[in-house]
Write a protein that holds these residues in place. Structure first.
Motif, PDB file in Angstrom:
ATOM      1  N   SER A   1      43.686   6.725  51.241  1.00 43.87           N
ATOM      2  CA  SER A   1      43.991   8.156  51.137  1.00 43.87           C
ATOM      3  C   SER A   1      45.349   8.496  51.737  1.00 43.87           C
ATOM      4  CB  SER A   1      42.892   8.970  51.822  1.00 43.87           C
ATOM      5  OG  SER A   1      41.631   8.654  51.273  1.00 43.87           O
TER       6      SER A   1
ATOM      7  N   TRP B   1      36.805   9.314  53.583  1.00 40.79           N
ATOM      8  CA  TRP B   1      38.206   8.901  53.488  1.00 40.79           C
ATOM      9  C   TRP B   1      38.262   7.387  53.524  1.00 40.79           C
ATOM     10  CZ3 TRP B   1      36.474  11.741  57.842  1.00 40.79           C
ATOM     11  CH2 TRP B   1      36.233  10.963  58.982  1.00 40.79           C
TER      12      TRP B   1
ATOM     13  N   THR C   1      38.830   8.276  47.596  1.00 47.12           N
ATOM     14  CA  THR C   1      37.900   9.406  47.555  1.00 47.12           C
ATOM     15  C   THR C   1      37.722   9.907  46.126  1.00 47.12           C
ATOM     16  OG1 THR C   1      39.555  11.149  47.960  1.00 47.12           O
ATOM     17  CG2 THR C   1      38.596  10.073  49.893  1.00 47.12           C
TER      18      THR C   1
ATOM     19  N   ALA D   1      43.799  12.932  48.314  1.00 43.86           N
ATOM     20  CA  ALA D   1      42.353  12.957  48.515  1.00 43.86           C
ATOM     21  C   ALA D   1      41.754  14.060  47.672  1.00 43.86           C
ATOM     22  CB  ALA D   1      41.995  13.176  49.983  1.00 43.86           C
TER      23      ALA D   1
END
Length: 479
Positions: A205, A273, A169, A225
């Motif tokens: 993530s 994600w 991300t 993240a």
């Protein structure tokens, strides 16, 4: 117990959660921003790490922590020495506009096709290019492999564990990572003249991000993240069509799409994600100034003593007032993407006072969100009916009611509004085998209050039309 570190633009926060993701303890420290030139915004790197360590220790207390999750202000760019971990320059914050002229000459079609982003100083690539060109010896050391680049998550991870990595991300916000192939893009690296040697490894993530001794014993870091993606997870927006909007320093609305959707209305296509090697995507609209506008009322104008005072003043404003505050302090984000725009107050009369200005500052959040919702509706061929809200400004009942009124949407506020930290804890818990995956039950999301639209649609549309007129008045050449 799970521990989440939420390193944001104006503060660093750590929250300890139990296995059911109920918050047990919180520690927070305000972070100083530095403004060395007009449009420049920086952080001291050692403040980032010192505050993070202190807040982790305070929130953990004497409890035994199973895993840590990290979430962070995105796009903020650091370059540090591989041998010492010391940054060679202050962190250049995502709000910084020093590379606006450079970005104006970049090939938009190429960048958007590869990264889902638009060429703007907001993102990391131009900031990194600036550092390599302006810090003496930086390019030589970078090409020799002696320097590491990263966003805040990567810098903190390196200092906590010695590992040079980021998650997908955060990588997706650098303007260097191909969101379709999941790799650093060679053509973009050449475009920005970035040596591959400085880049971090890109991971899921939820993953094994190394082990830290910062709590006095080995504790794994298992989640990472960017803040808006973490908030999306914390809001349990796991299904396509679900929308969350976070009101912190800026405002960021993220609509989960599942597959990658190319925006035709200047929104961003970004990762929601990456888990188990599989990427899920979202459309995002970024507003640069939301809570920072209220902060300006406090620190810049001195007309309020606290954010809570703005919420108390707003209901006292004259209902007939048409004061608008367009908070383009660092340009305008989506859907305008005008780095030359500057903030303005319009519609002032002799009757304008603190209450009208406070109301205009809070109402600007609703109007800007409506701009994003309009663009999303055009991209998706339909409009969402519910917004899940979070962040500091979401605690303002007046602001959330005005959001419902202007947007015509149901606004749902969860029990835990610090959903950014909640999402980081969820990632760490999921990787630890304590929590189910996306698509399964999400018992960590619990409704606290629902705001229903009360304003008539004609009035809401008329007010939004007035707002658009105020925006047109501040747009520069890019608008």
């Amino acid at each position: 117990m799970l521990l989440a570190l939420d390193q944001g633009t104006t503060s660093t926060r750590a929250i300890r959660f139990d296995a059911a993701l109920r918050p047990q303890a919180t520690a927070q420290r305000e972070l100083t921003q530095h403004f060395p030139s007009p449009g420049w915004v920086e952080h001291e790197p050692e403040d980032l790490i010192a505050d993070s360590i202190a807040m982790l220790r305070e929130a953990a207390g004497d409890e035994r922590i199973t895993a840590i999750g990290i979430t962070n202000q995105r796009e903020t760019t650091l370059l540090w020495r591989r041998d010492t971990g010391r940054a060679i320059h202050r962190a250049i914050v995502w709000q910084d506009r020093r590379t606006a002229e450079f970005c104006a000459g970049l090939p938009e079609a190429l960048i958007t096709e590869r990264t889902g982003l638009l060429p703007d100083p907001y993102f990391s690539a131009s900031k990194l290019a600036w550092l390599l060109e302006h810090v003496p010896g930086a390019r030589r050391d970078a090409e020799a492999g002696r320097l590491c680049f990263g966003t805040v998550d990567s810098f903190l991870l390196f200092r906590l564990t010695g590992m040079h990595a980021t998650d997908a991300t955060n990588a997706s916000r650098t303007m260097l990572w191909n969101i379709h192939t999941g790799e650093w893009d060679e053509e973009l690296l050449r475009l920005f003249n970035i040596p591959r040697a400085v880049l971090p490894e890109v991971m899921d993530s939820a993953a094994e991000f190394g082990v830290t001794q910062v709590l006095g014993r080995p504790v794994p870091i298992r989640g990472m993240a960017g803040d808006q993606q973490a908030a999306t997870i914390g809001q349990a927006c796991f299904s396509p069509g679900m929308l969350k909007s976070t009101y912190g320093t800026g405002c960021f609305a993220m609509l989960v799409t599942g597959a990658a959707v190319a925006s035709r209305h200047r929104l961003l296509t970004t990762l929601a994600w990456q888990l188990g090697g599989r990427r899920s995507y979202a459309l995002e609209g970024a507003i640069f100034n939301a809570g920072s506008t209220v902060q300006w009322l406090r620190d810049g104008l001195g007309i309020i003593a606290s954010a809570a005072e703005a919420t108390a003043l707003a209901p006292q404003a004259d209902p007939a007032s048409r004061v608008h505050l367009v908070p383009a302090f660092t340009g305008l984000g989506a859907p305008w993407w005008d780095s030359t725009a500057r903030a303005a107050l319009s519609g002032l009369t002799r009757g304008t006072g603190r209450a009208e200005i406070a109301a205009a500052a809070l109402e600007a959040v609703a109007f800007q969100t409506q701009d994003l919702l309009d663009a999303m509706a055009l991209d998706m061929g339909g409009r969402t009916s519910t917004i899940r809200v979070d962040g500091g400004m979401a605690r303002s009942d007046w602001t959330m009611q005005r959001l419902a009124d202007i947007s015509g949407c149901v606004v749902d506020r969860p029990e835990v509004t610090e959903t950014t930290a909640l999402g980081a804890a969820w990632l760490a818990g999921h990787q630890s085998g304590l929590l189910p995956g996306p698509g399964e039950a999400a018992p960590h999301w619990r409704l606290e209050r629902r705001f229903m639209p009360q304003m008539s649609r004609p009035e809401a549309k008329a007010r939004h039309g007035e707002w658009l007129g105020a925006v047109r008045g501040v747009l520069g050449s890019a608008g």
